[in-house]
Design an enzyme around this catalytic site. Structure first.
Site, short mmCIF file in Angstrom:
data_model
loop_
_atom_site.label_atom_id
_atom_site.label_comp_id
_atom_site.label_asym_id
_atom_site.label_seq_id
_atom_site.Cartn_x
_atom_site.Cartn_y
_atom_site.Cartn_z
N TRP A 120 -2.98 -2.44 -1.70
CA TRP A 120 -2.71 -3.83 -2.07
C TRP A 120 -3.43 -4.65 -1.02
CZ3 TRP A 120 0.10 -8.17 -0.14
CH2 TRP A 120 0.34 -9.16 -1.09
N GLU A 144 16.24 -16.44 -13.08
CA GLU A 144 15.77 -15.06 -13.18
C GLU A 144 15.00 -14.83 -14.48
OE1 GLU A 144 15.27 -12.72 -11.31
OE2 GLU A 144 15.23 -10.92 -12.54
N LYS A 189 11.10 -13.61 -14.65
CA LYS A 189 10.70 -12.40 -15.38
C LYS A 189 9.59 -12.72 -16.37
CE LYS A 189 12.12 -10.19 -13.62
NZ LYS A 189 12.81 -9.68 -12.45
N CYS A 233 0.84 -1.20 0.00
CA CYS A 233 0.00 0.00 0.00
C CYS A 233 0.88 1.26 0.00
CB CYS A 233 -0.93 0.10 1.20
SG CYS A 233 -2.03 -1.30 1.37
N LYS A 244 5.21 -4.10 -5.85
CA LYS A 244 6.65 -3.89 -5.92
C LYS A 244 7.35 -4.23 -4.62
CE LYS A 244 10.41 -2.43 -7.86
NZ LYS A 244 11.01 -3.41 -8.79
N GLU A 263 6.19 -13.55 -14.56
CA GLU A 263 5.49 -12.49 -13.81
C GLU A 263 4.88 -11.42 -14.71
OE1 GLU A 263 7.73 -10.29 -10.84
OE2 GLU A 263 9.50 -10.26 -12.08
N ASN A 289 -0.96 1.41 6.06
CA ASN A 289 -0.20 0.39 5.34
C ASN A 289 0.35 -0.58 6.39
OD1 ASN A 289 1.62 -1.06 3.75
ND2 ASN A 289 3.18 0.51 3.85
N GLY A 290 -0.08 -1.84 6.32
CA GLY A 290 0.38 -2.82 7.30
C GLY A 290 -0.76 -3.77 7.64
N ARG A 296 3.17 0.18 -5.38
CA ARG A 296 3.03 -0.49 -4.08
C ARG A 296 1.71 -1.24 -3.96
NH1 ARG A 296 6.76 1.35 -0.50
NH2 ARG A 296 5.56 0.56 1.24
N HIS A 348 17.10 -35.37 -15.31
CA HIS A 348 16.51 -35.98 -14.12
C HIS A 348 15.01 -35.71 -14.00
CE1 HIS A 348 20.45 -37.17 -12.76
NE2 HIS A 348 20.88 -35.94 -12.99
O1 M6R Z 1 12.63 -5.39 -2.77
P1 M6R Z 1 13.16 -6.80 -2.78
O2 M6R Z 1 14.38 -6.95 -3.59
O3 M6R Z 1 13.36 -7.33 -1.40
O4 M6R Z 1 12.01 -7.65 -3.46
C1 M6R Z 1 12.10 -9.04 -3.53
C2 M6R Z 1 11.07 -9.60 -4.46
O5 M6R Z 1 9.78 -9.28 -4.02
C3 M6R Z 1 11.24 -9.08 -5.89
O6 M6R Z 1 12.51 -9.33 -6.39
C4 M6R Z 1 10.19 -9.75 -6.82
O7 M6R Z 1 10.46 -11.10 -6.97
C5 M6R Z 1 10.16 -9.04 -8.18
N1 M6R Z 1 8.79 -8.91 -8.63
C6 M6R Z 1 10.89 -9.76 -9.24
O8 M6R Z 1 10.84 -9.12 -10.47
#
Ligand code: M6R
Length: 615
Positions: free
Chosen positions: A74, A482, A486, A2, A610, A489, A98-99, A27, A505
């Site tokens: 969020w 990675e 990407k 949030c 984020k 997501e 937020n929390g 956020r 395997h």
């Molecule tokens: O802010 P952070 O690096 O701690 O965030 C960790 C993950 O939430 C973040 O890397 C997430 O996996 C991204 N959406 C990846 O693109």
């Protein structure tokens, strides 16, 4: 999770709040709303969904008033809806939060018994009721908020306005971020600096338990008990335009293209080629301290976890110190073996990820020294660390992390060289060679970006795939993980990253013409193809033998790999530990163009946020 923004001053603030929320949509974007105090009293406008829905609802004539708070949500408690959108208000008191309030059900029950009726499913709404009751009892707003906070258990960044107290914002923070912006005859609050950067660069980062009463001319800081506090004002050097798209269609695209600059900023002033050593501002690692270390424990989530897997290779190779890497969400509850001879490294772009922060605290409670690799200056993880290595990537707005990853790798490499020099595992001459190679990486990244059109064509060709496999070996294995993260997501295509040697395997059973395979197959170095390269050639043959379609990322000048691939993307050569910073770039661009071609919401993919500040 949030985003919160607030203003108190002389100007009508509804539009300013909306603009602030736009910078905070990363956020969360399940709903948005604002509350403005004006001559006509308190006006609250809220709308489910993105900020644009709120803007439509506000129309041409938003409510007038020079004190206000805004929120982008969020969802945690209660589905995304108008009713669950913040601000929540009751009897002239409005609240954004937020929390998570852990004991909200008990509080709700006891408030209901005394006649309170609730209009949302959120945990937040109880604040408006609790504070209202205290105001009714005759307390001023600050005292009423303090009294309400005594009843709650949980995490919060909270901002409150009340009809009875025009020209005043009351805020408090516990575990969720909040900054106060200092203006000229006005003041601001926000979850993150970009929301207020257009108005001020002078900010106070609130600490856990801080409480502030803010008017247009004053910011009074205290703790929850009312004890006065002093916090320093920090000047932010991010300009407002750094938080804009700069002509790119999406933030993610802009951030991919910013990587050469971001890497230069990470390295600048730290790598001394002449001395073959590294100077890490903010890290107090000396020989005595480093000799005492028996291991390094890294905790991180998502992309930062992938960077950490490469960081482990860098540190173990250059400094010959054992490194464990844990997913932060797993580490915390497994009774880890940590002691005062452990250096715990928390890696986080935002510096606010709840799992990473929680496990970092856990390690430190067990005696570990804590080093943070973070991007966001003054974030929770950075503030709690003994040593901080900022990545200096600049604001990363796209939910999919890109420049955060490459700059984390550069930070790890700097740290690995420093540790290697301190432990005597690399000589000055070797240090020079490593740092020389590192300083060339930004140029190599620029060169990869020149292949964007080629990468885009490959992306379009495979954009309708249902599944995709990413394979890599050695330093390229985390890149495969990675790359898969990407793609899934932002494009919603199912993707898996695998160590290429593991394919036989199990995953090999999946291979057919409908399962394209992206293979990270650069040569190990400029001087020799290397064992990883030789082995992955074999893996490519295995894929082809089963009808699989290969997309290859290969070294410039290599002729073998492109011959075996349906699409081939060259990358310039560097040493194997630095190669991930280069080879990840085509995977980012590939995912970006697949997602853009499919028309997904690249910067704000569904269900994600984020900064994940809940466990
Ligand atoms: O802010 P952070 O690096 O701690 O965030 C960790 C993950 O939430 C973040 O890397 C997430 O996996 C991204 N959406 C990846 O693109």
């Amino acid at each position: 999770m949030c985003g919160i923004v607030g203003y108190v001053g002389d100007e009508d603030c509804a539009n300013l709040l909306v603009e602030g929320l736009r910078k905070l949509e990363y956020r969360g974007y399940d709903s948005a709303g604002l509350a403005v105090l004006g001559e006509k009293g308190l006006a609250v406008v809220r709308a489910k969904g993105k900020l644009s829905n709120l803007e439509k609802r506000l129309g041409e004539q938003p409510p007038r008033g020079a004190t206000g708070i805004g929120h982008t949500r969020w969802a945690t408690h209660g589905k995304p809806s108008d009713e669950n959108a913040h601000p929540h208000s009751y009897g002239g008191v409005a609240v954004v939060h937020n929390g998570i309030i852990e004991n909200h059900l008990q509080l709700k029950e006891s408030l209901a018994k005394s006649g309170h009726k609730f209009s949302s499913e959120t945990d937040t709404e109880i604040f408006a009721h609790l504070i209202h009751d205290e105001v009714e009892r005759g307390l001023g707003l600050p005292e009423a908020v303090r009294a309400a906070l005594k009843n709650v258990r949980g995490t919060y960044a909270l901002a409150v306005v009340s009809e009875n107290h025009p020209g005043m914002l009351v805020v408090s923070k516990n575990a969720s971020p909040l900054v106060v912006g200092i203006g000229d005859k006005c003041n601001f609050i926000a979850s993150d600096v970009p929301a207020i950067l257009a108005h001020t660069r002078d900010v106070i980062y609130l600490e856990e338990g801080d409480f502030a009463v803010i008017t247009k001319n004053s910011v009074q800081l205290s703790d929850l008990a009312g004890q006065k506090l002093e916090r320093s004002v920090r000047r932010i050097d991010w300009t407002p335009t750094m938080a804009e798209k700069n002509g790119h269609k999406h933030f993610m695209h802009k951030e991919i293209h910013e990587q050469a600059r971001a890497l230069t900023d990470t390295i600048r002033g730290r790598a001394s080629i002449e001395e073959g050593d590294v100077f890490l501002d903010g890290c107090h690692l000396d020989k005595k301290l480093v000799e005492r270390l028996s291991k390094i424990q890294i905790v991180a989530c998502g992309t930062s976890w992938h960077a950490s897997l490469t960081g482990k290779l860098m540190i173990e190779t250059l400094a010959r110190l054992p490194v464990e890497v844990d997913l932060a969400s797993e580490f915390r509850y497994r009774d880890p073996l940590i002691d005062k001879n452990t250096l715990c490294i928390a890696v986080s772009q935002s510096g606010e990820t709840a799992d990473t922060l929680g496990s970092f605290r856990e390690a430190r409670t067990r005696g570990a020294r804590g080093l943070a690799i973070c991007n966001v200056v003054g974030s929770a993880i950075a503030r709690e660390a003994d040593d901080v290595l900022y990545t200096h990537a600049g604001p990363e707005i796209g939910v999919a992390s890109t420049k955060a990853f490459t700059t984390q790798l550069a930070a790890f490499f700097l740290l690995a060289v420093r540790l290697g020099r301190l432990r005597g595992t690399i000589s000055q001459e070797q240090g020079r060679a490593h740092l020389q190679a590192l300083t060339e990486v930004p140029l190599l990244v620029e060169r990869v970006l020149k292949y964007e059109e080629q990468i885009k064509q490959a992306a379009y060709k495979f954009s309708q795939s249902r599944d995709l496999l990413f394979l890599g070996r050695g330093p390229q294995y985390p890149v495969a993980l990675e790359g898969a993260l990407k793609l899934k997501e932002i494009s919603y295509i199912h993707a898996e990253g695998y160590a290429a040697g593991e394919m036989k395997h199990g995953p090999i059973a999946l291979i057919d013409e409908n399962m394209p395979v992206m293979v990270l197959a650069p040569r190990d170095s400029a001087t020799e193809p290397g064992v990883n390269y030789e082995k992955i050639l074999g893996n490519i043959h295995e894929v082809r033998a089963r009808g699989g379609r290969v997309i290859a990322i290969h070294s410039e000048g290599d002729e073998q790999v492109p011959r075996l691939a349906e699409a081939a993307i060259p990358v310039p050569q560097t040493n194997p530990l630095l190669m991930p910073m280069v080879s990840v770039v085509p995977t980012q661009l590939f995912s970006y163009h697949v997602a853009d071609h499919r028309g997904t919401d690249v910067d704000q993919p569904r269900n994600l946020a984020k900064s994940v500040t809940v466990e």
